[in-house]
Design a protein around this motif. Structure first.
Motif, PDB file in Angstrom:
ATOM      1  N   LYS A  36       0.941  -1.207  -0.106  1.00 34.82           N
ATOM      2  CA  LYS A  36      -0.009   0.044   0.013  1.00 34.82           C
ATOM      3  C   LYS A  36       0.967   1.186  -0.173  1.00 34.82           C
ATOM      4  N   CYS A  37       2.144   1.246   0.853  1.00 37.67           N
ATOM      5  CA  CYS A  37       3.013   2.387   0.786  1.00 37.67           C
ATOM      6  C   CYS A  37       3.326   2.619  -0.612  1.00 37.67           C
ATOM      7  N   ILE A  38       3.890   1.681  -1.360  1.00 37.38           N
ATOM      8  CA  ILE A  38       4.424   1.524  -2.628  1.00 37.38           C
ATOM      9  C   ILE A  38       3.386   2.333  -3.618  1.00 37.38           C
ATOM     10  N   SER A  39       2.030   1.727  -3.558  1.00 31.87           N
ATOM     11  CA  SER A  39       1.121   2.346  -4.499  1.00 31.87           C
ATOM     12  C   SER A  39       0.827   3.962  -4.047  1.00 31.87           C
ATOM     13  N   LEU A  40       1.130   4.251  -2.822  1.00 30.02           N
ATOM     14  CA  LEU A  40       0.813   5.745  -2.266  1.00 30.02           C
ATOM     15  C   LEU A  40       1.977   6.517  -2.941  1.00 30.02           C
ATOM     16  N   CYS A  41       3.112   6.033  -2.796  1.00 31.14           N
ATOM     17  CA  CYS A  41       4.242   6.728  -3.340  1.00 31.14           C
ATOM     18  C   CYS A  41       4.219   6.874  -4.599  1.00 31.14           C
ATOM     19  N   ASP A  42       3.914   5.896  -5.433  1.00 33.00           N
ATOM     20  CA  ASP A  42       3.638   6.043  -7.076  1.00 33.00           C
ATOM     21  C   ASP A  42       2.783   7.104  -7.363  1.00 33.00           C
ATOM     22  N   LYS A  60       9.909  -4.524  -5.630  1.00 32.51           N
ATOM     23  CA  LYS A  60       8.757  -3.222  -5.785  1.00 32.51           C
ATOM     24  C   LYS A  60       9.350  -2.160  -5.113  1.00 32.51           C
ATOM     25  N   PHE A  61       9.676  -2.307  -3.648  1.00 33.19           N
ATOM     26  CA  PHE A  61      10.026  -1.301  -2.742  1.00 33.19           C
ATOM     27  C   PHE A  61      11.305  -0.472  -3.471  1.00 33.19           C
ATOM     28  N   HIS A  62      12.175  -1.175  -3.785  1.00 35.11           N
ATOM     29  CA  HIS A  62      13.600  -0.575  -4.442  1.00 35.11           C
ATOM     30  C   HIS A  62      13.453  -0.057  -5.613  1.00 35.11           C
ATOM     31  N   GLU A  63      12.285  -0.638  -6.499  1.00 33.61           N
ATOM     32  CA  GLU A  63      12.112   0.077  -7.813  1.00 33.61           C
ATOM     33  C   GLU A  63      11.297   1.590  -7.527  1.00 33.61           C
ATOM     34  N   CYS A  64      10.479   1.711  -6.768  1.00 37.45           N
ATOM     35  CA  CYS A  64       9.648   2.577  -6.317  1.00 37.45           C
ATOM     36  C   CYS A  64      10.687   3.731  -5.755  1.00 37.45           C
ATOM     37  N   GLN A  65      11.789   3.339  -4.886  1.00 41.24           N
ATOM     38  CA  GLN A  65      12.927   4.021  -4.499  1.00 41.24           C
ATOM     39  C   GLN A  65      13.505   4.778  -5.404  1.00 41.24           C
ATOM     40  N   GLY A  66      13.959   3.956  -6.555  1.00 38.18           N
ATOM     41  CA  GLY A  66      14.719   4.286  -7.688  1.00 38.18           C
ATOM     42  C   GLY A  66      13.999   5.416  -8.324  1.00 38.18           C
ATOM     43  N   ARG A  67      12.750   5.047  -8.781  1.00 40.95           N
ATOM     44  CA  ARG A  67      12.128   6.141  -9.412  1.00 40.95           C
ATOM     45  C   ARG A  67      11.857   7.491  -8.659  1.00 40.95           C
ATOM     46  N   ASN A  68      11.870   7.289  -7.431  1.00 38.83           N
ATOM     47  CA  ASN A  68      11.805   8.565  -6.788  1.00 38.83           C
ATOM     48  C   ASN A  68      12.997   9.348  -6.585  1.00 38.83           C
ATOM     49  N   ASP A  69      14.231   8.675  -6.353  1.00 45.32           N
ATOM     50  CA  ASP A  69      15.406   9.218  -6.461  1.00 45.32           C
ATOM     51  C   ASP A  69      15.770   9.897  -7.791  1.00 45.32           C
ATOM     52  N   GLU A  70      15.296   9.272  -8.759  1.00 45.32           N
ATOM     53  CA  GLU A  70      15.268   9.577 -10.341  1.00 45.32           C
ATOM     54  C   GLU A  70      14.847  10.999 -10.374  1.00 45.32           C
ATOM     55  N   VAL A  71      13.591  11.102  -9.786  1.00 41.88           N
ATOM     56  CA  VAL A  71      12.768  12.601  -9.882  1.00 41.88           C
ATOM     57  C   VAL A  71      13.436  13.439  -9.084  1.00 41.88           C
ATOM     58  N   LEU A  72      14.132  12.911  -8.097  1.00 40.11           N
ATOM     59  CA  LEU A  72      14.719  14.365  -7.276  1.00 40.11           C
ATOM     60  C   LEU A  72      16.117  14.359  -7.657  1.00 40.11           C
ATOM     61  N   ALA A  96      19.647   6.339  -7.376  1.00 38.64           N
ATOM     62  CA  ALA A  96      18.589   5.681  -7.914  1.00 38.64           C
ATOM     63  C   ALA A  96      19.108   4.463  -8.689  1.00 38.64           C
ATOM     64  N   LEU A  97      20.604   4.348  -9.020  1.00 45.31           N
ATOM     65  CA  LEU A  97      20.998   3.376  -9.875  1.00 45.31           C
ATOM     66  C   LEU A  97      21.349   2.235  -8.740  1.00 45.31           C
ATOM     67  N   GLU A  98      21.613   2.410  -7.640  1.00 48.22           N
ATOM     68  CA  GLU A  98      21.655   1.395  -6.372  1.00 48.22           C
ATOM     69  C   GLU A  98      20.587   0.707  -6.269  1.00 48.22           C
ATOM     70  N   ASN A  99      19.486   1.467  -6.213  1.00 49.32           N
ATOM     71  CA  ASN A  99      18.236   1.076  -5.962  1.00 49.32           C
ATOM     72  C   ASN A  99      17.805   0.110  -7.306  1.00 49.32           C
ATOM     73  N   TYR A 100      17.973   0.536  -8.465  1.00 47.94           N
ATOM     74  CA  TYR A 100      17.792  -0.102  -9.657  1.00 47.94           C
ATOM     75  C   TYR A 100      18.574  -1.372  -9.602  1.00 47.94           C
ATOM     76  N   ARG A 101      19.624  -1.589  -8.893  1.00 47.81           N
ATOM     77  CA  ARG A 101      20.304  -2.517  -9.069  1.00 47.81           C
ATOM     78  C   ARG A 101      19.823  -3.503  -8.198  1.00 47.81           C
ATOM     79  N   GLN A 102      19.363  -3.167  -6.910  1.00 47.41           N
ATOM     80  CA  GLN A 102      18.812  -3.804  -5.707  1.00 47.41           C
ATOM     81  C   GLN A 102      17.555  -4.627  -6.415  1.00 47.41           C
ATOM     82  N   PHE A 103      16.800  -3.776  -7.209  1.00 47.21           N
ATOM     83  CA  PHE A 103      15.637  -4.306  -7.627  1.00 47.21           C
ATOM     84  C   PHE A 103      15.789  -5.348  -8.472  1.00 47.21           C
ATOM     85  N   ARG A 104      16.757  -5.208  -9.589  1.00 47.78           N
ATOM     86  CA  ARG A 104      17.242  -6.522 -10.194  1.00 47.78           C
ATOM     87  C   ARG A 104      17.526  -7.680  -9.685  1.00 47.78           C
TER      88      ARG A 104
END
Length: 550
Positions: A262-268, A301-313, A319-327
């Motif tokens: 639910k937190c991930i959906s809210l952040c998106d 999913k959490f790391h993917e959402c964090q990566g998108r958020n870091d990319e926007v900021l 963002a790159l580290e979170n995308y690596r964690q996501f993969r």
């Protein structure tokens, strides 16, 4: 006199053991209803009253069955409860039909938790054959079987089948007057309709569950309904309304993984509203819960959402580290799909069931035909001829269906091979981002992490079967024309012909790039090709020339 006392003691011991055994059987009988009414009490009773070493074989197997049922009912991990497989085999051999259905159902649930999708579906399908009554208990079991069949189909993106199973599940729970489970099936239907982008149907089912949740003060169903309604608003672009629903849902404490999702959906949603700071606030708030989660899907999913958020900021490093964690977590969460899809398993089961039905009906018809022949010989002959014609037509239909299934399976295998090539390319890109090292030891270790063992790295039998079918037995012709080539060199040439790049071939064969280059040089010498000659061009020319000659 002394012997007399021994006899009294022995008789007392026998009576005590007999009563104790009888008490255990009475408790086992009562457990069946206790599991449905109070699963936590049933679990405590099993742990305290039933040490397995004191039970006979029959009670031992019942103990395994009840233990798995109780743990599943209490949402505990049952992935290691493989003893229920032995219990299922025992009940089948003994013909204990009242236990077989539940044993097969529990075996299916254990296979689900072990990611054995095909075996789970087979157990669920077979369990329905042993449910012959229409009591509330049996109807509830049929509802659960259809519910989990719907879940399995949804996992393989077979949404039409999933809807059918969920609707059947609803009907069985409704007949059994099991309103709680009926609402679980309704929620599942709503989620499928959300995926299929059918907001009206999804909203209707969500509102039905909302009424139940408000009436019974059920926080779990309330949370699920709000989450699905928010998903509908997101699809329609109403991010403000979605945010309000998710804020209400996130305040309802359910399971840890559910709260994180639910937190991930809210952040998106906050990112869509151009409020990345609010998104980061909630991500930081639930980051500790995410670390304690045992679900790789949730972590991915959490790391993917964090990566998108870091990319926007603009924080591209994080963002790159979170995308690596996501993969990393995404690859860990992947389930290896079996060659036979659930759709084919269901079709095969229905075919066998219909075949048995047809055979039984044919036997009945044969009896009727014999009686008719005795009564009226000419009419009997006519009926026999019509029956044979009907049987031939049915056989033709069955043969046609079998050929279609085989053709569909072959298409699926080709598709899986192409997907395999695509996945190798993606994994190569991730590895190159992690390290510049080209050492053989590092590449072998990475290959072992990705594929598990060398035997599972690449299915050569399947590859050559499809390769030779597509390219007119090219590998066989190559070995016949150039016997000086060894197996690895033939592997390399066939992979090059199939369109694989050098980096991908490194991971398939577990060799360093320099090794592949050296082997290509050796191949050119054996084939009398000048240095730097294109091996793919050679394979294309060889296929055309050799096909003409042969």
């Amino acid at each position: 006199m002394k012997n007399y006392y021994y006899l009294i003691f022995a008789f007392s011991l026998y009576v005590f053991s007999f009563c104790s055994e009888k008490d255990k059987k009475i408790v086992l009988k009562d457990l069946d209803s206790l599991i449905e009414q109070s699963p936590d009490s049933a679990l405590k009773l099993l742990e305290s009253e039933f040490p397995p070493e004191e039970l006979d074989m029959n009670m031992h197997m019942q103990y395994f069955l009840y233990q798995t049922r109780v743990k599943d009912k209490n949402k505990l991990d049952i992935s290691q409860d493989t003893a229920v497989f032995l219990a299922t085999k025992y009940f089948l051999e003994k013909g204990m039909n009242d236990k077989i259905a539940y044993a097969l159902f529990c075996s299916g649930r254990v296979n689900m938790t072990r990611k054995c999708t095909k075996k789970a579906m087979e157990c669920f399908l077979k369990s329905t054959e042993y449910i012959t009554g229409d009591s509330d208990k049996e109807l509830s079991l049929l509802g659960l079987i259809n519910y989990y069949q719907g879940y399995l189909c949804r996992e393989q993106d077979q949404y039409d089948r999933s809807i059918q199973f969920y609707q059947k599940s609803q009907q069985f729970f409704h007949k059994a007057r099991n309103l709680q489970y009926e609402n679980s099936a309704t929620i599942a239907l709503a989620e499928v309709y959300v995926i299929l982008n059918k907001p009206n149907l999804a909203l209707y089912h969500c509102e039905c569950v909302m009424k139940y949740a408000q009436k019974n003060n059920d926080s779990l169903y309330m949370s699920e309904s709000l989450k699905n309604i928010a998903a509908i608003h997101i699809q329609n672009g109403n991010y403000q309304k979605a945010k309000e629903k998710l804020l209400s849902a996130i305040q309802i404490q359910t399971t840890t993984d559910d709260v994180i999702l639910k937190c991930i959906s809210l952040c998106d949603t906050y990112l869509q509203l151009d409020r990345p700071d609010s998104a980061r606030f909630y991500l930081n708030q639930y980051e500790k819960d995410m670390m304690n989660s045992h679900s790789y899907v949730v972590k991915a999913k959490f790391h993917e959402c964090q990566g998108r958020n870091d990319e926007v900021l603009g924080d591209y490093k994080n963002a790159l580290e979170n995308y690596r964690q996501f993969r990393c977590y995404f690859d860990s969460a992947q389930i290896r799909l079996e060659e036979t899809s659930l759709g084919e398993i269901i079709e095969k089961y229905d075919f066998e069931k219909n075949k048995t039905f047809y055979n039984n009906r044919i036997k009945i018809n044969e009896v009727v035909v014999v009686v008719a022949i005795i009564a009226q010989f000419p009419i009997g002959i006519t009926i026999v001829l019509m029956k044979r014609k009907s049987s031939k037509m049915k056989q033709k239909l069955r043969d046609k269906e079998k050929l279609e299934n085989e053709h569909r399976k072959k298409q699926q295998q080709i598709k899986m091979l192409l997907n395999q090539r695509f996945e190798i390319s993606k994994k190569l890109a991730v590895i190159n981002a992690l390290s510049d090292s080209k050492e053989q030891k590092l590449l072998s270790k990475i290959n072992e992490i990705i594929y598990g063992t060398a035997e599972k790295a690449f299915n050569w039998n399947e590859f050559y079967l499809l390769f030779n079918e597509i390219f007119d037995n090219l590998s066989v012709k190559l070995q016949h024309k150039y016997p000086q080539l060894n197996a690895e060199e033939v592997h390399i040439l066939c992979l090059i012909k199939s369109g694989f790049e050098t980096g991908e071939i490194c991971f398939i064969l577990a060799f360093a790039p320099i090794t592949i280059r050296m082997k290509k040089t050796t191949i050119r010498k054996k084939l009398d090709i000048k240095d730097g000659g294109d091996l793919k061009v050679f394979m294309d020319d060889f296929l055309g020339k050799y096909s003409v000659k042969n």
